[in-house]
Structure formats: C-alpha cells, structure tokens
Design a protein around this motif. Structure first.
Motif, PDB file in Angstrom:
ATOM      1  N   ALA A  18       0.824  -1.207   0.000  1.00 38.37           N
ATOM      2  CA  ALA A  18       0.000   0.000   0.000  1.00 38.37           C
ATOM      3  C   ALA A  18       0.859   1.257   0.000  1.00 38.37           C
ATOM      4  N   THR A  19       1.940   1.252   0.774  1.00 37.67           N
ATOM      5  CA  THR A  19       2.834   2.419   0.823  1.00 37.67           C
ATOM      6  C   THR A  19       3.496   2.657  -0.521  1.00 37.67           C
ATOM      7  N   VAL A  20       3.967   1.595  -1.156  1.00 37.16           N
ATOM      8  CA  VAL A  20       4.644   1.737  -2.458  1.00 37.16           C
ATOM      9  C   VAL A  20       3.668   2.256  -3.510  1.00 37.16           C
ATOM     10  N   TYR A  21       2.457   1.722  -3.517  1.00 38.33           N
ATOM     11  CA  TYR A  21       1.459   2.194  -4.487  1.00 38.33           C
ATOM     12  C   TYR A  21       1.163   3.678  -4.306  1.00 38.33           C
ATOM     13  N   LYS A  22       1.062   4.134  -3.055  1.00 37.25           N
ATOM     14  CA  LYS A  22       0.760   5.545  -2.810  1.00 37.25           C
ATOM     15  C   LYS A  22       1.920   6.442  -3.235  1.00 37.25           C
ATOM     16  N   ILE A  23       3.151   6.013  -2.974  1.00 40.30           N
ATOM     17  CA  ILE A  23       4.317   6.794  -3.408  1.00 40.30           C
ATOM     18  C   ILE A  23       4.339   6.910  -4.927  1.00 40.30           C
ATOM     19  N   CYS A  24       4.130   5.794  -5.608  1.00 41.20           N
ATOM     20  CA  CYS A  24       4.133   5.806  -7.078  1.00 41.20           C
ATOM     21  C   CYS A  24       2.977   6.635  -7.630  1.00 41.20           C
ATOM     22  N   ALA A  25       1.844   6.581  -6.958  1.00 41.02           N
ATOM     23  CA  ALA A  25       0.689   7.353  -7.432  1.00 41.02           C
ATOM     24  C   ALA A  25       0.975   8.849  -7.383  1.00 41.02           C
ATOM     25  N   TRP A  26       1.564   9.325  -6.290  1.00 33.21           N
ATOM     26  CA  TRP A  26       1.876  10.757  -6.195  1.00 33.21           C
ATOM     27  C   TRP A  26       2.946  11.152  -7.205  1.00 33.21           C
ATOM     28  N   LEU A  27       3.914  10.278  -7.432  1.00 36.24           N
ATOM     29  CA  LEU A  27       4.929  10.573  -8.448  1.00 36.24           C
ATOM     30  C   LEU A  27       4.316  10.641  -9.838  1.00 36.24           C
ATOM     31  N   GLN A  28       3.388   9.745 -10.128  1.00 33.15           N
ATOM     32  CA  GLN A  28       2.744   9.751 -11.439  1.00 33.15           C
ATOM     33  C   GLN A  28       1.816  10.952 -11.599  1.00 33.15           C
ATOM     34  N   LEU A  29       1.186  11.380 -10.521  1.00 31.78           N
ATOM     35  CA  LEU A  29       0.403  12.610 -10.585  1.00 31.78           C
ATOM     36  C   LEU A  29       1.304  13.806 -10.875  1.00 31.78           C
ATOM     37  N   THR A  30       2.473  13.843 -10.245  1.00 31.80           N
ATOM     38  CA  THR A  30       3.429  14.916 -10.515  1.00 31.80           C
ATOM     39  C   THR A  30       3.884  14.892 -11.969  1.00 31.80           C
ATOM     40  N   ALA A  31       4.162  13.695 -12.479  1.00 23.67           N
ATOM     41  CA  ALA A  31       4.576  13.572 -13.882  1.00 23.67           C
ATOM     42  C   ALA A  31       3.491  14.051 -14.826  1.00 23.67           C
ATOM     43  N   GLY A  32       2.256  13.658 -14.562  1.00 19.96           N
ATOM     44  CA  GLY A  32       1.155  14.084 -15.421  1.00 19.96           C
ATOM     45  C   GLY A  32       0.905  15.581 -15.356  1.00 19.96           C
ATOM     46  N   PHE A  33       1.025  16.161 -14.161  1.00 16.12           N
ATOM     47  CA  PHE A  33       0.810  17.599 -14.010  1.00 16.12           C
ATOM     48  C   PHE A  33       1.882  18.389 -14.770  1.00 16.12           C
ATOM     49  N   CYS A  34       3.143  18.003 -14.625  1.00 14.69           N
ATOM     50  CA  CYS A  34       4.221  18.705 -15.340  1.00 14.69           C
ATOM     51  C   CYS A  34       4.080  18.537 -16.847  1.00 14.69           C
ATOM     52  N   LEU A  35       3.697  17.341 -17.290  1.00 13.56           N
ATOM     53  CA  LEU A  35       3.526  17.111 -18.724  1.00 13.56           C
ATOM     54  C   LEU A  35       2.349  17.909 -19.267  1.00 13.56           C
ATOM     55  N   ALA A  36       1.285  18.049 -18.480  1.00 13.62           N
ATOM     56  CA  ALA A  36       0.142  18.857 -18.912  1.00 13.62           C
ATOM     57  C   ALA A  36       0.532  20.324 -19.044  1.00 13.62           C
ATOM     58  N   LEU A  37       1.324  20.835 -18.099  1.00 13.59           N
ATOM     59  CA  LEU A  37       1.794  22.211 -18.201  1.00 13.59           C
ATOM     60  C   LEU A  37       2.677  22.399 -19.437  1.00 13.59           C
ATOM     61  N   ALA A  38       3.519  21.410 -19.720  1.00 12.31           N
ATOM     62  CA  ALA A  38       4.376  21.497 -20.900  1.00 12.31           C
ATOM     63  C   ALA A  38       3.544  21.541 -22.178  1.00 12.31           C
ATOM     64  N   CYS A  39       2.491  20.737 -22.241  1.00 12.00           N
ATOM     65  CA  CYS A  39       1.639  20.727 -23.432  1.00 12.00           C
ATOM     66  C   CYS A  39       0.886  22.046 -23.599  1.00 12.00           C
ATOM     67  N   LEU A  40       0.579  22.716 -22.482  1.00 16.58           N
ATOM     68  CA  LEU A  40      -0.104  24.005 -22.558  1.00 16.58           C
ATOM     69  C   LEU A  40       0.855  25.132 -22.922  1.00 16.58           C
ATOM     70  N   LEU A  41       2.085  25.062 -22.430  1.00 12.90           N
ATOM     71  CA  LEU A  41       3.054  26.128 -22.697  1.00 12.90           C
ATOM     72  C   LEU A  41       3.673  26.019 -24.089  1.00 12.90           C
ATOM     73  N   PHE A  42       3.696  24.825 -24.656  1.00 11.25           N
ATOM     74  CA  PHE A  42       4.346  24.650 -25.955  1.00 11.25           C
ATOM     75  C   PHE A  42       3.707  25.504 -27.056  1.00 11.25           C
ATOM     76  N   PRO A  43       2.389  25.520 -27.240  1.00 15.66           N
ATOM     77  CA  PRO A  43       1.822  26.390 -28.288  1.00 15.66           C
ATOM     78  C   PRO A  43       2.031  27.871 -28.014  1.00 15.66           C
ATOM     79  N   ASP A  44       2.149  28.245 -26.751  1.00 18.03           N
ATOM     80  CA  ASP A  44       2.369  29.647 -26.422  1.00 18.03           C
ATOM     81  C   ASP A  44       3.777  30.109 -26.794  1.00 18.03           C
ATOM     82  N   SER A  45       4.680  29.156 -27.049  1.00 13.65           N
ATOM     83  CA  SER A  45       6.078  29.481 -27.398  1.00 13.65           C
ATOM     84  C   SER A  45       6.338  29.384 -28.897  1.00 13.65           C
ATOM     85  N   TRP A  46       5.291  29.298 -29.694  1.00 16.44           N
ATOM     86  CA  TRP A  46       5.493  29.130 -31.133  1.00 16.44           C
ATOM     87  C   TRP A  46       6.031  30.392 -31.812  1.00 16.44           C
TER      88      TRP A  46
END
Length: 226
Positions: free
Chosen positions: A128-156
């Motif tokens: 349970a502890t390992v799953y929760k650690i990985c879940a928060w890391l994957q949420l962080t990865a998804g959040f940063c990737l979503a910001l990157a996808c939003l900022l990329f068109p603004d830098s065209w």
C-alpha cells in the motif's frame, strides 16, 4: 471463540481470490508504468513536436523549407536522405524558446522513472505504501507534462518556428506547420499518467482491505481462537 470449518474455508477462498486479482492488476499497472516511462523518453528526444504541412508549392520562387521541430532539435529536409538537423539532446541545451517546456518534460520524466525505481520497494515496504508513493509521483509527472503541453503552443512565436513555418506563426497559431505525433503522444501521456495514478491509489486502498467485511470477521475470530 470457535469458527465453523465452512466459514474458515470461505475466508481462505476470498483471501486467495482477492490476492490473485490484486497481484494481476498490480503486474499490469507496473508494465504500463514502464511503458509510460519509455514514452516519456521518446517525447523528450524526438524532434517531431511540430512539422511543416504537406502542401504543394506553387509559384516561381524557391520552395519553403520542409522539416520538423522538437524541444532540442530542428531538422530540415535536404537533398540527402538524412535531414539536416541543428541542435540535439547531446548538448543538453534545449531551443531557447522551449526551455521552460523542456524543463517541465524533464521533471515529468524524472518523476515517472522514479516511480519505476520505486517498484523495487515492494520487497522492503508494504504494498500500500509503495502504491501511494508511485501514485503521487505519477500525478506529478502528469501535471508537469500537462503544463508542458499548454506552454508549448504559447512558445510558437520564435525565430526557429518562423524560419520553418513562415511569418504567419504566432502563439497558438502554427502558420504553415501542424502538430506532429510527439506532441500528440505527450497529450496522451497526460491521460496515461492520470489513469495510472488513479489505479495506483485504488490498489493501495485495496491492499488495506483485501477481504470483504464478513471474511474479516472470520479472520479476526481465527486469530483470537489461535
């Protein structure tokens, strides 16, 4: 406290089925996490976030350049079979206009590969502890990737984009270009991260409650009567 043999067998059956299904889903989640990490590497290094549209040149002037562009590299088609590329990941220097996007994708890459390495903790920590650690890391990865996808068109609106896609380029306006498969893969990666993180939280909660309520009472009775 005495427990009937029928309830004991039922408790063991429930426990066996729950553990088997949890392990099967956990293995599938781990494999998908590894695939997501590999996709993150491809998204970062491939110069295929944006590219020129397939249009025929009409007129007597020289044909406009044709090629693709990524976070670290610009590749223009030439007379040779291999395109002429400028920049690259080897220099660890992203294109000036996409530095913030590259940093966000890099943080996302670090988070998802850290979650892959955390799979080794199953031998030392509770599941349970390992799953929760990985879940928060994957949420962080998804959040940063979503910001990157939003900022990329603004830098065209950058010199690299103007040289490749024409003077009509602007923020959220690719001019003569269109988004390519690497950018689409990054958007799909955001959805993938959200699904994997949600599944990890579900698996973590399931580890704390592998048995149904009736079977838990039976198991408690078995422990008290032992």
């Amino acid at each position: 406290m005495s427990v009937s043999p029928a309830l004991t067998d039922l408790s063991r059956l429930y426990q066996t089925e729950f553990v088997r299904s949890a392990r099967a889903v956990g293995v599938l989640w781990a494999v998908c996490t590894l695939c997501f990490a590999i996709i993150q590497v491809v998204v970062l290094v491939q110069p295929s976030w944006i590219g020129t549209a397939d249009t025929r040149h009409q007129g007597a002037g020289p044909a406009p350049p044709s090629g693709t562009l990524g976070l670290f590299e610009v590749c223009v088609e030439s007379d040779w079979p291999v395109p002429d590329c400028r920049g690259g990941l080897s220099s660890l220097s992203p294109l000036p206009s996409f530095q913030s996007v590259a940093v966000l994708v890099g943080v996302s890459l670090w988070a998802v590969w850290t979650s892959v390495l955390c799979l080794c903790l199953f031998r030392f920590c509770s599941a349970a502890t390992v799953y929760k650690i990985c879940a928060w890391l994957q949420l962080t990865a998804g959040f940063c990737l979503a910001l990157a996808c939003l900022l990329f068109p603004d830098s065209w609106e950058s010199p690299e984009m103007r040289a490749l896609c024409g003077d009509s380029v602007g923020s959220f306006s690719p001019g003569n270009c269109s988004v390519h498969w690497a950018y689409i893969l990054a958007i799909l990666g955001v959805l993938d991260a959200a699904i994997l993180a949600t599944l990890a939280f579900v698996l973590a909660n399931r580890q704390d409650a592998l048995l149904p309520p009736d079977a838990k009472e039976v198991t408690t009775g078995l422990l008290m009567s032992a």
